[in-house]
Design a protein around this motif. Sequence first.
Motif, PDB file in Angstrom:
ATOM      1  N   UNK A   1      13.192  10.351  -2.151  1.00 30.84           N
ATOM      2  CA  UNK A   1      11.984  10.643  -1.438  1.00 30.84           C
ATOM      3  C   UNK A   1      10.900  10.306  -1.996  1.00 30.84           C
ATOM      4  N   UNK A   2      11.005  10.271  -3.259  1.00 33.24           N
ATOM      5  CA  UNK A   2       9.518   9.927  -3.947  1.00 33.24           C
ATOM      6  C   UNK A   2       9.256   8.427  -3.861  1.00 33.24           C
ATOM      7  N   UNK A   3      10.443   7.710  -4.105  1.00 33.68           N
ATOM      8  CA  UNK A   3      10.274   5.980  -3.915  1.00 33.68           C
ATOM      9  C   UNK A   3       9.896   5.668  -2.496  1.00 33.68           C
ATOM     10  N   UNK A   4      10.421   6.285  -1.622  1.00 32.87           N
ATOM     11  CA  UNK A   4      10.069   6.025  -0.127  1.00 32.87           C
ATOM     12  C   UNK A   4       8.337   6.523   0.033  1.00 32.87           C
ATOM     13  N   UNK A   5       8.073   7.643  -0.432  1.00 35.75           N
ATOM     14  CA  UNK A   5       6.656   8.026  -0.397  1.00 35.75           C
ATOM     15  C   UNK A   5       5.827   7.251  -1.153  1.00 35.75           C
ATOM     16  N   UNK A   6       6.149   6.780  -2.181  1.00 31.30           N
ATOM     17  CA  UNK A   6       5.272   5.771  -2.996  1.00 31.30           C
ATOM     18  C   UNK A   6       4.698   4.643  -2.069  1.00 31.30           C
ATOM     19  N   UNK A   7       5.679   4.011  -1.524  1.00 27.06           N
ATOM     20  CA  UNK A   7       5.278   2.913  -1.045  1.00 27.06           C
ATOM     21  C   UNK A   7       4.803   3.025   0.272  1.00 27.06           C
ATOM     22  N   UNK A   8       5.170   4.170   1.016  1.00 27.33           N
ATOM     23  CA  UNK A   8       4.185   4.730   2.139  1.00 27.33           C
ATOM     24  C   UNK A   8       2.886   4.962   1.746  1.00 27.33           C
ATOM     25  N   UNK A   9       2.830   5.616   0.699  1.00 31.38           N
ATOM     26  CA  UNK A   9       1.473   5.989   0.298  1.00 31.38           C
ATOM     27  C   UNK A   9       0.546   4.855  -0.056  1.00 31.38           C
ATOM     28  N   UNK A  10       1.232   3.743  -0.540  1.00 32.13           N
ATOM     29  CA  UNK A  10       0.366   2.619  -0.849  1.00 32.13           C
ATOM     30  C   UNK A  10       0.062   2.046   0.435  1.00 32.13           C
ATOM     31  N   UNK A  11       0.746   1.999   1.371  1.00 37.49           N
ATOM     32  CA  UNK A  11       0.498   1.265   2.681  1.00 37.49           C
ATOM     33  C   UNK A  11      -0.687   2.139   3.338  1.00 37.49           C
ATOM     34  N   UNK A  12      -0.517   3.388   3.472  1.00 37.88           N
ATOM     35  CA  UNK A  12      -1.599   4.252   4.180  1.00 37.88           C
ATOM     36  C   UNK A  12      -2.731   4.299   3.633  1.00 37.88           C
ATOM     37  N   UNK A  13      -2.695   4.431   2.224  1.00 35.87           N
ATOM     38  CA  UNK A  13      -4.024   4.270   1.536  1.00 35.87           C
ATOM     39  C   UNK A  13      -4.679   2.942   1.851  1.00 35.87           C
ATOM     40  N   UNK A  14      -4.201   1.997   1.668  1.00 33.47           N
ATOM     41  CA  UNK A  14      -4.902   0.730   2.105  1.00 33.47           C
ATOM     42  C   UNK A  14      -5.528   0.593   3.227  1.00 33.47           C
ATOM     43  N   UNK A  15      -4.952   1.542   4.328  1.00 31.11           N
ATOM     44  CA  UNK A  15      -5.502   1.518   5.581  1.00 31.11           C
ATOM     45  C   UNK A  15      -6.577   2.680   6.002  1.00 31.11           C
ATOM     46  N   UNK A  16      -6.214   3.781   5.368  1.00 35.18           N
ATOM     47  CA  UNK A  16      -6.920   5.238   5.623  1.00 35.18           C
ATOM     48  C   UNK A  16      -7.716   5.758   4.196  1.00 35.18           C
ATOM     49  N   UNK A  17      -7.395   5.061   3.152  1.00 28.12           N
ATOM     50  CA  UNK A  17      -8.508   5.459   1.939  1.00 28.12           C
ATOM     51  C   UNK A  17      -7.855   6.872   1.309  1.00 28.12           C
ATOM     52  N   UNK A  18      -8.884   7.541   0.890  1.00 25.84           N
ATOM     53  CA  UNK A  18      -8.714   8.729  -0.145  1.00 25.84           C
ATOM     54  C   UNK A  18      -8.263   9.848   0.764  1.00 25.84           C
ATOM     55  N   UNK A  19      -8.156  10.079   1.783  1.00 23.30           N
ATOM     56  CA  UNK A  19      -7.538  11.023   2.499  1.00 23.30           C
ATOM     57  C   UNK A  19      -6.065  11.072   2.223  1.00 23.30           C
ATOM     58  N   UNK A  20      -5.363   9.933   2.093  1.00 20.10           N
ATOM     59  CA  UNK A  20      -4.131  10.003   1.681  1.00 20.10           C
ATOM     60  C   UNK A  20      -3.591  10.643   0.339  1.00 20.10           C
TER      61      UNK A  20
ATOM     62  N   UNK B   1      -5.903  -1.886  -3.610  1.00 19.92           N
ATOM     63  CA  UNK B   1      -5.645  -3.224  -3.053  1.00 19.92           C
ATOM     64  C   UNK B   1      -6.243  -3.310  -1.530  1.00 19.92           C
ATOM     65  N   UNK B   2      -6.433  -1.837  -1.010  1.00 22.15           N
ATOM     66  CA  UNK B   2      -6.778  -2.035   0.236  1.00 22.15           C
ATOM     67  C   UNK B   2      -7.909  -2.977   0.869  1.00 22.15           C
ATOM     68  N   UNK B   3      -9.126  -2.671  -0.062  1.00 26.14           N
ATOM     69  CA  UNK B   3     -10.203  -3.618   0.369  1.00 26.14           C
ATOM     70  C   UNK B   3     -10.235  -5.043   0.244  1.00 26.14           C
ATOM     71  N   UNK B   4      -9.031  -5.254  -0.424  1.00 26.50           N
ATOM     72  CA  UNK B   4      -8.842  -7.046  -0.510  1.00 26.50           C
ATOM     73  C   UNK B   4      -8.071  -7.514   0.884  1.00 26.50           C
ATOM     74  N   UNK B   5      -7.304  -6.654   1.540  1.00 29.17           N
ATOM     75  CA  UNK B   5      -6.610  -6.707   2.673  1.00 29.17           C
ATOM     76  C   UNK B   5      -6.967  -6.931   3.981  1.00 29.17           C
ATOM     77  N   UNK B   6      -7.041  -8.257   4.844  1.00 34.25           N
ATOM     78  CA  UNK B   6      -7.692  -8.332   5.937  1.00 34.25           C
ATOM     79  C   UNK B   6      -7.116  -6.998   6.900  1.00 34.25           C
ATOM     80  N   UNK B   7      -8.117  -6.640   7.844  1.00 31.73           N
ATOM     81  CA  UNK B   7      -7.692  -5.664   8.908  1.00 31.73           C
ATOM     82  C   UNK B   7      -6.598  -5.657   9.579  1.00 31.73           C
ATOM     83  N   UNK B   8      -6.095  -7.003   9.975  1.00 33.22           N
ATOM     84  CA  UNK B   8      -5.020  -7.414  10.763  1.00 33.22           C
ATOM     85  C   UNK B   8      -3.861  -7.240   9.933  1.00 33.22           C
ATOM     86  N   UNK B   9      -4.003  -7.414   8.489  1.00 32.77           N
ATOM     87  CA  UNK B   9      -2.499  -7.021   7.743  1.00 32.77           C
ATOM     88  C   UNK B   9      -2.481  -5.663   7.549  1.00 32.77           C
ATOM     89  N   UNK B  10      -3.573  -4.879   7.418  1.00 32.54           N
ATOM     90  CA  UNK B  10      -3.254  -3.313   7.179  1.00 32.54           C
ATOM     91  C   UNK B  10      -2.897  -2.745   8.622  1.00 32.54           C
TER      92      UNK B  10
END
Length: 256
Positions: free
Chosen positions: A160-179, A27-36
Amino acid sequence: MDTLFPGAGTALNVVAVLLGGTLGMAAGHRLPARVRTVVTDSLGLVTLVVAFVSALEMTSPVLEADVGRGVPVLIVLGSLVLGGIIGSLLRIEERLAGLADRVQRLVARGGEAAGERPGARERFIEGWLTASLLFCVGPLTILGSLSDGLGQGIDQLVLKSALDFFAALAFASTFGVGVLLSAVSVAVVQGSLTLLGFGLGAVVPEAHIAALTAVGGVLLIGIALRLLAVRQLPVADLLPALLVAPVLVSFAMALG
């Protein structure tokens, strides 16, 4: 929730990070930079709140009862100073960045980076380091993994898994495969703590857990400052503080 097998909580956490990271990349590539940017800032603010709550464990009545009033603050300070010196001498952050750089080049060879975009290396390293530290330093990591190993259930790691799921989703939309690579960090750190709890076979002293949680909270503040682009603190160099903290607690208890 009962433990299905030792390490079940960590396995669930790894799957959550991989799934969230994969969806975030899609989903990350579909989000504008300001949203990320807004997403990352939001994570930084929430991390800051969680960090303050964790750091307040230095006022834990159990810890104060075992080491004395006012001593927990000195234990946290001493842990960070000594841990920071050890981490700096070992060049932990520099070595992690170098390892991330090598892994990023391998990933780039095998996939999309025929023409590498500017900043790809920096995003990869920042994504891995930031996500790994966020997923591996918090109090739920320590408490949940030890509880899993001691057979006391995986409730904390499910949360923690539930929290990390959403955090990983948000991070990967910005930082990519490193997450995605942070899932390996989660497996190693939480797996080791689970094995430690399994080997101990008894409850770890509450005072030691409180000190670890407090130090972890301070490290999370450093992560939040990085996320909010306030200052790029070398948080990885401070990680040995987590090992120093229980030693100082034991030392303070012996003196008392």
